[in-house]
Design a protein around this motif. Structure first.
Motif, PDB file in Angstrom:
ATOM      1  N   LEU A 263     -21.321  75.621 -29.028  1.00  0.00           N
ATOM      2  CA  LEU A 263     -20.995  76.565 -30.093  1.00  0.00           C
ATOM      3  C   LEU A 263     -21.194  75.981 -31.482  1.00  0.00           C
ATOM      4  O   LEU A 263     -21.324  76.730 -32.453  1.00  0.00           O
ATOM      5  N   GLY A 264     -21.182  74.664 -31.607  1.00  0.00           N
ATOM      6  CA  GLY A 264     -21.352  74.049 -32.919  1.00  0.00           C
ATOM      7  C   GLY A 264     -20.224  74.427 -33.866  1.00  0.00           C
ATOM      8  O   GLY A 264     -19.055  74.467 -33.488  1.00  0.00           O
ATOM      9  N   ALA A 265     -20.590  74.762 -35.119  1.00  0.00           N
ATOM     10  CA  ALA A 265     -19.585  75.104 -36.134  1.00  0.00           C
ATOM     11  C   ALA A 265     -18.827  76.372 -35.773  1.00  0.00           C
ATOM     12  O   ALA A 265     -17.686  76.568 -36.206  1.00  0.00           O
ATOM     13  N   ALA A 266     -19.442  77.256 -34.978  1.00  0.00           N
ATOM     14  CA  ALA A 266     -18.770  78.499 -34.582  1.00  0.00           C
ATOM     15  C   ALA A 266     -17.538  78.227 -33.724  1.00  0.00           C
ATOM     16  O   ALA A 266     -16.671  79.093 -33.588  1.00  0.00           O
ATOM     17  N   PHE A 267     -17.446  77.038 -33.140  1.00  0.00           N
ATOM     18  CA  PHE A 267     -16.282  76.704 -32.310  1.00  0.00           C
ATOM     19  C   PHE A 267     -14.998  76.775 -33.125  1.00  0.00           C
ATOM     20  O   PHE A 267     -13.976  77.260 -32.637  1.00  0.00           O
ATOM     21  N   LEU A 268     -15.028  76.303 -34.370  1.00  0.00           N
ATOM     22  CA  LEU A 268     -13.833  76.329 -35.207  1.00  0.00           C
ATOM     23  C   LEU A 268     -13.409  77.761 -35.514  1.00  0.00           C
ATOM     24  O   LEU A 268     -12.218  78.068 -35.580  1.00  0.00           O
ATOM     25  N   VAL A 269     -14.394  78.633 -35.715  1.00  0.00           N
ATOM     26  CA  VAL A 269     -14.094  80.043 -35.968  1.00  0.00           C
ATOM     27  C   VAL A 269     -13.476  80.679 -34.726  1.00  0.00           C
ATOM     28  O   VAL A 269     -12.565  81.506 -34.820  1.00  0.00           O
ATOM     29  N   HIS A 270     -13.971  80.274 -33.554  1.00  0.00           N
ATOM     30  CA  HIS A 270     -13.518  80.867 -32.292  1.00  0.00           C
ATOM     31  C   HIS A 270     -12.247  80.203 -31.760  1.00  0.00           C
ATOM     32  O   HIS A 270     -11.627  80.720 -30.831  1.00  0.00           O
ATOM     33  N   LEU A 271     -11.848  79.087 -32.341  1.00  0.00           N
ATOM     34  CA  LEU A 271     -10.716  78.329 -31.824  1.00  0.00           C
ATOM     35  C   LEU A 271      -9.414  79.134 -31.766  1.00  0.00           C
ATOM     36  O   LEU A 271      -8.697  79.057 -30.754  1.00  0.00           O
ATOM     37  N   PRO A 272      -9.052  79.915 -32.804  1.00  0.00           N
ATOM     38  CA  PRO A 272      -7.823  80.714 -32.684  1.00  0.00           C
ATOM     39  C   PRO A 272      -7.847  81.674 -31.491  1.00  0.00           C
ATOM     40  O   PRO A 272      -6.832  81.853 -30.813  1.00  0.00           O
ATOM     41  N   THR A 273      -9.007  82.274 -31.224  1.00  0.00           N
ATOM     42  CA  THR A 273      -9.124  83.153 -30.049  1.00  0.00           C
ATOM     43  C   THR A 273      -8.842  82.373 -28.775  1.00  0.00           C
ATOM     44  O   THR A 273      -8.091  82.837 -27.897  1.00  0.00           O
ATOM     45  N   LEU A 274      -9.443  81.197 -28.654  1.00  0.00           N
ATOM     46  CA  LEU A 274      -9.250  80.378 -27.463  1.00  0.00           C
ATOM     47  C   LEU A 274      -7.783  79.990 -27.283  1.00  0.00           C
ATOM     48  O   LEU A 274      -7.225  80.108 -26.185  1.00  0.00           O
ATOM     49  N   LEU A 275      -7.150  79.538 -28.365  1.00  0.00           N
ATOM     50  CA  LEU A 275      -5.758  79.099 -28.268  1.00  0.00           C
ATOM     51  C   LEU A 275      -4.845  80.244 -27.853  1.00  0.00           C
ATOM     52  O   LEU A 275      -3.948  80.076 -27.014  1.00  0.00           O
ATOM     53  N   LEU A 276      -5.055  81.433 -28.424  1.00  0.00           N
ATOM     54  CA  LEU A 276      -4.190  82.584 -28.118  1.00  0.00           C
ATOM     55  C   LEU A 276      -4.423  83.083 -26.695  1.00  0.00           C
ATOM     56  O   LEU A 276      -3.469  83.319 -25.942  1.00  0.00           O
ATOM     57  N   GLU A 277      -5.690  83.274 -26.310  1.00  0.00           N
ATOM     58  CA  GLU A 277      -5.976  83.800 -24.974  1.00  0.00           C
ATOM     59  C   GLU A 277      -5.575  82.804 -23.889  1.00  0.00           C
ATOM     60  O   GLU A 277      -4.966  83.189 -22.877  1.00  0.00           O
ATOM     61  N   LEU A 278      -5.910  81.541 -24.091  1.00  0.00           N
ATOM     62  CA  LEU A 278      -5.563  80.545 -23.083  1.00  0.00           C
ATOM     63  C   LEU A 278      -4.052  80.389 -22.975  1.00  0.00           C
ATOM     64  O   LEU A 278      -3.516  80.143 -21.892  1.00  0.00           O
TER      65      LEU A 278
END
Length: 334
Positions: A263-278
């Motif tokens: 994901l590269g830099a997009a990982f940081l943008v997607h990180l809140p989604t990952l933390l909440l869903e997981l």
């Protein structure tokens, strides 16, 4: 001017006709087995060849046995051409996704797999917004919704050691999968393609063009129904062990496919989604382990089941927040 006007009318029709013919050829080639590697080929492939075959398997999954296909009645939806198909009495459609003048995906979608049509209606998006606001309002008022939230938080405090272990173990497996992807980026992309194929099959990409409200509702519907309920609450109710093992594998694979290596830099943008869903799935896993502890400790299955339902409720709240952030992320940030 008349010849020009005629051409302006004829050109879109010709383009659509060309797309349908291209899709028909791709569907026929897929149906006759010319596009899809078999699962046996994928499993027997060398380490160098396996990622390419797995990715192709994701984009062109083999047609199911007994499939009947009607190439004479296509339906065009944007960049997708759909042909009626069936396996025995199970009706559905073969979907051909076109990009850049070629077929990028071909797969069979049974009738029940696609998202319900009403979810893609703007009215459903507004309904989900009102539901979210009303739910949030009830959390700040004396109500059962607030009482369940407080009881769930008290449960986390009462079993803080078990809750901490569940978080460390599952988030740790996600981190391990993310690290492994750095050493096998091609294989990680192939696994990512498998996830993308599953989301494409249910019609999530269609929801992305319907606006934030509709997309948030669709995301919540999928994560709640398929993730939290079917693969969360139900296996957790079997004394916790099945959901613990299932999520151990799932978090390792999720980390592998959603690694910063891809994901590269997009990982940081997607990180809140990952933390909440997981976290939502961690909560229901924790609830299953509390059910096991209470049952084994003599408190009884019934009390343990109440604890599981409380974590299920709290997990749904996390998915609600995740759905709104992810819809905003996809529509605005990415």
């Amino acid at each position: 001017m008349r010849p020009l006007a005629f051409l302006l009318v004829l050109f879109p029709w010709a383009m659509a006709s060309s797309a349908v013919e291209l899709a028909r050829q791709a569907a026929e080639a897929w149906f006759t087995g010319k596009l899809s590697p078999s699962l046996e080929e994928v499993l027997r492939a060398s380490p160098e060849e396996a990622p390419r075959l797995l990715e192709r398997y994701a984009f062109f999954p083999p047609p199911p046995r007994g499939l009947s296909l009607n190439l004479d009645s296509p339906r065009v939806e944007g960049n997708r051409v759909l042909f009626p198909a069936a396996v025995g009495e199970k009706v559905g459609e073969v979907v051909v996704v076109l990009e850049g003048g070629e077929a990028k995906r071909v797969y069979f979608r049974p009738e029940g797999l696609a998202l319900p049509g009403y979810l893609l209606n703007p009215a459903s998006g507004w309904g989900f917004l009102l539901l979210s606001l009303f739910w949030g309002f009830l959390l700040f008022q004396p109500s059962p919704f607030r009482a369940w939230l407080l009881e769930a938080l008290a449960l986390l405090r009462a079993y803080r050691g078990l809750y901490l272990f569940t978080n460390l173990f599952l988030y740790g497996l996600f981190a391990l999968g993310s690290l492994l992807a750095y050493g096998m980026p091609e294989m990680a992309r192939a696994v990512q393609a498998l996830f993308g194929g599953a989301l494409e099959a249910i019609g999530l990409e269609e929801a992305m063009g319907k606006g934030i409200l509709v997309l948030a509702g669709v995301i919540f519907h999928w994560n709640f129904g398929q993730g939290l309920f079917l693969t969360g609450l139900l296996p957790a109710s079997l004394l916790g062990v099945p959901v613990f093992l299932l999520n151990a594998l799932r978090y390792l694979v999720f980390g592998f496919a959603l690694s910063p290596a891809l994901l590269g830099a997009a990982f940081l943008v997607h990180l809140p989604t990952l933390l909440l869903e997981l976290q939502a799935y961690i909560l229901v896993t924790f609830g299953g382990l509390v059910l096991l502890a209470k049952t084994a400790g003599g408190e009884g299955y019934r009390k343990g089941l109440r604890a599981l339902l409380l974590t299920f409720y709290l997990g749904a709240l996390f998915l609600l927040l995740a759905a709104w952030y992810e819809a905003w992320e996809v529509s605005v940030l990415l």
